[in-house]
Design a protein around this motif. Structure first.
Motif, PDB file in Angstrom:
ATOM      1  N   UNK A 129      10.638   3.172  14.197  1.00  0.00           N
ATOM      2  CA  UNK A 129      10.528   2.227  15.285  1.00  0.00           C
ATOM      3  C   UNK A 129       9.557   1.010  16.029  1.00  0.00           C
ATOM      4  N   UNK A 130       8.018   1.771  15.189  1.00  0.00           N
ATOM      5  CA  UNK A 130       6.717   0.128  15.430  1.00  0.00           C
ATOM      6  C   UNK A 130       7.039  -0.481  13.969  1.00  0.00           C
ATOM      7  N   UNK A 131       6.311  -1.575  15.304  1.00  0.00           N
ATOM      8  CA  UNK A 131       6.219  -2.578  14.392  1.00  0.00           C
ATOM      9  C   UNK A 131       4.742  -2.447  13.549  1.00  0.00           C
ATOM     10  N   UNK A 132       3.878  -2.291  13.002  1.00  0.00           N
ATOM     11  CA  UNK A 132       2.681  -2.527  12.447  1.00  0.00           C
ATOM     12  C   UNK A 132       1.652  -3.451  13.977  1.00  0.00           C
ATOM     13  N   UNK A 133       2.738  -4.709  14.199  1.00  0.00           N
ATOM     14  CA  UNK A 133       1.808  -5.807  14.420  1.00  0.00           C
ATOM     15  C   UNK A 133       1.927  -5.633  15.983  1.00  0.00           C
ATOM     16  N   UNK A 134       2.774  -5.064  16.504  1.00  0.00           N
ATOM     17  CA  UNK A 134       2.959  -4.281  17.756  1.00  0.00           C
ATOM     18  C   UNK A 134       2.035  -3.347  18.803  1.00  0.00           C
ATOM     19  N   UNK A 135       2.173  -2.438  17.247  1.00  0.00           N
ATOM     20  CA  UNK A 135       0.938  -1.380  17.755  1.00  0.00           C
ATOM     21  C   UNK A 135      -0.546  -1.822  17.608  1.00  0.00           C
ATOM     22  N   UNK A 136      -1.115  -3.171  16.690  1.00  0.00           N
ATOM     23  CA  UNK A 136      -1.936  -3.655  16.984  1.00  0.00           C
ATOM     24  C   UNK A 136      -2.839  -3.882  18.655  1.00  0.00           C
ATOM     25  N   UNK A 174      -1.654  -0.442   7.697  1.00  0.00           N
ATOM     26  CA  UNK A 174      -0.639  -0.073   7.876  1.00  0.00           C
ATOM     27  C   UNK A 174       1.199  -1.239   6.931  1.00  0.00           C
ATOM     28  N   UNK A 175       0.207  -2.398   7.229  1.00  0.00           N
ATOM     29  CA  UNK A 175       1.190  -3.845   6.524  1.00  0.00           C
ATOM     30  C   UNK A 175       1.298  -3.157   5.176  1.00  0.00           C
ATOM     31  N   UNK A 176      -0.467  -2.585   4.652  1.00  0.00           N
ATOM     32  CA  UNK A 176      -0.534  -2.043   2.921  1.00  0.00           C
ATOM     33  C   UNK A 176       0.628  -1.184   2.571  1.00  0.00           C
ATOM     34  N   UNK A 177       0.980  -0.370   3.413  1.00  0.00           N
ATOM     35  CA  UNK A 177       2.466   0.977   3.094  1.00  0.00           C
ATOM     36  C   UNK A 177       3.476   0.385   2.325  1.00  0.00           C
ATOM     37  N   UNK A 178       3.792  -0.845   3.101  1.00  0.00           N
ATOM     38  CA  UNK A 178       5.743  -1.043   2.251  1.00  0.00           C
ATOM     39  C   UNK A 178       5.135  -1.637   0.988  1.00  0.00           C
ATOM     40  N   UNK A 179       3.774  -2.417   1.057  1.00  0.00           N
ATOM     41  CA  UNK A 179       3.565  -2.373  -0.374  1.00  0.00           C
ATOM     42  C   UNK A 179       2.804  -1.345  -1.369  1.00  0.00           C
ATOM     43  N   UNK A 180       2.439  -0.548  -0.975  1.00  0.00           N
ATOM     44  CA  UNK A 180       1.921   0.314  -1.672  1.00  0.00           C
ATOM     45  C   UNK A 180       3.206   1.336  -2.186  1.00  0.00           C
ATOM     46  N   UNK A 181       4.430   1.464  -1.585  1.00  0.00           N
ATOM     47  CA  UNK A 181       5.785   2.183  -2.317  1.00  0.00           C
ATOM     48  C   UNK A 181       6.618   0.993  -3.051  1.00  0.00           C
ATOM     49  N   UNK A 218       8.004  -1.128   6.283  1.00  0.00           N
ATOM     50  CA  UNK A 218       7.816  -0.544   7.969  1.00  0.00           C
ATOM     51  C   UNK A 218       8.250  -1.287   8.457  1.00  0.00           C
ATOM     52  N   UNK A 219       7.534  -2.137   8.802  1.00  0.00           N
ATOM     53  CA  UNK A 219       8.626  -3.885   9.316  1.00  0.00           C
ATOM     54  C   UNK A 219       9.560  -3.842   9.365  1.00  0.00           C
ATOM     55  N   UNK A 275      -1.741   4.376  -9.399  1.00  0.00           N
ATOM     56  CA  UNK A 275      -1.482   3.451  -7.969  1.00  0.00           C
ATOM     57  C   UNK A 275      -3.080   3.669  -7.029  1.00  0.00           C
ATOM     58  N   UNK A 276      -4.058   4.825  -6.801  1.00  0.00           N
ATOM     59  CA  UNK A 276      -5.054   4.606  -6.550  1.00  0.00           C
ATOM     60  C   UNK A 276      -5.984   3.610  -7.217  1.00  0.00           C
ATOM     61  N   UNK A 277      -6.222   3.329  -7.879  1.00  0.00           N
ATOM     62  CA  UNK A 277      -6.358   2.451  -8.222  1.00  0.00           C
ATOM     63  C   UNK A 277      -6.572   0.782  -8.121  1.00  0.00           C
ATOM     64  N   UNK A 278      -4.871   0.480  -7.776  1.00  0.00           N
ATOM     65  CA  UNK A 278      -4.560  -0.512  -7.422  1.00  0.00           C
ATOM     66  C   UNK A 278      -5.077  -0.781  -6.344  1.00  0.00           C
ATOM     67  N   UNK A 279      -4.967   0.486  -4.881  1.00  0.00           N
ATOM     68  CA  UNK A 279      -4.693   0.235  -3.938  1.00  0.00           C
ATOM     69  C   UNK A 279      -5.827   0.298  -3.263  1.00  0.00           C
ATOM     70  N   UNK A 280      -7.116   0.873  -4.177  1.00  0.00           N
ATOM     71  CA  UNK A 280      -8.521   0.324  -4.147  1.00  0.00           C
ATOM     72  C   UNK A 280      -8.558  -1.164  -4.586  1.00  0.00           C
TER      73      UNK A 280
END
Length: 259
Positions: A126-133, A154-161, A3-4, A192-197
């Motif tokens: 257009x939103x940076x996760x840190x700016x949103x926080x 939100x930071x993990x969304x990119x990692x999930x992809x 996202x960033x 992916x679900x197991x890895x995310x958990x």
């Protein structure tokens, strides 16, 4: 792509994310309250015009908004096939009963989904996760534990992809991803679900160990500003909502969902 990574250089990137989220609320409320084609169509026209004027026209037709253009027709088709029948029957087969009324509902649903989801997706890019926080904590004064948890998610969304791509390559390398698309997708989704958990548990433990869950008054590295530009963004969102509702009422197509 994280996202960033899409943030630098995009218009509205420096606007407080709270304002961008708030700008979509009035239009969403208007379109949820009514089920007609006119209000949603006016909203889409206004959205295309506004985003083009601010320099986000290319994003509207980019692959990032492709899920919106795919999901909206699928939602409309389901309403056409299984919506409440009314008017003349066009096609009848078992539990499927297509009528003039269900077709109108399906078209209205498709347009409404696009009108609601399109600005949300474009503005989210257009939103940076840190700016949103920073905005959630400093502008809305939300609890720091909730804000930091949302930031980590939100930071993990990119990692999930990235994980999905890695899993796909790994399964193909082992020879288990060459056939059976549906079976392969289900198995890969479960992996992916197991890895995310597991990753979420590790991250939660690490954040707790660093004191992110402590009940103390927290300081923030960057100052979140909320000024005239942010208010202008909210006003534009309100004007689009007002225009959509007004045109629908004037032409007599305004149809609240409970009527």
């Amino acid at each position: 792509m994280s996202i960033a990574s899409v943030r630098p250089g995009l218009p509205l990137a420096e606007v407080n994310p709270v304002a961008k989220v708030a700008a979509t609320v009035p239009l969403s409320i208007v379109l949820i309250l009514t089920l007609d084609i006119v209000s949603a169509t006016v909203a889409i026209v206004c959205e295309l015009l506004v985003f083009t004027l601010v320099g986000l026209g290319s994003v509207l037709w980019s692959p990032r908004t492709l899920p919106v253009w795919i999901a909206a027709p699928l939602t409309g088709i389901s309403m056409v096939l299984y919506g409440a029948p009314s008017g003349e029957t066009l096609w009848d087969f078992g539990v499927i009963h297509v009528t003039e009324g269900s077709v109108q509902i399906g078209v209205a649903t498709t347009v409404r989904v696009i009108a609601i989801a399109l600005p949300a997706v474009v503005l989210f890019l257009t939103i940076d996760p840190t700016d949103l926080a920073d905005g959630l904590a400093q502008t809305l004064k939300l609890p720091s534990r909730f804000v930091l948890g949302a930031l980590a998610a939100l930071r993990l969304v990119g990692s999930a992809i990235d994980d999905w791509r890695t899993l796909n390559l790994a399964r193909r390398a082992r020879g288990v991803g060459d056939s059976g698309a549906i079976r392969r997708t289900i198995g890969q989704a479960f992996s992916l679900l197991v890895l995310s958990i597991r990753r979420g548990g590790i991250l939660a433990t690490a954040m707790e160990a660093r004191g992110f869950g402590a009940e103390v008054e927290r300081t923030w590295a960057r100052q979140a500003h909320f000024g005239r530009v942010e208010w202008l963004v909210i006003v534009v969102g309100c004007l689009v909502a007002i225009a959509s509702a007004s045109v629908a009422i004037l032409v007599g197509s305004w149809n609240v969902i409970w009527s």
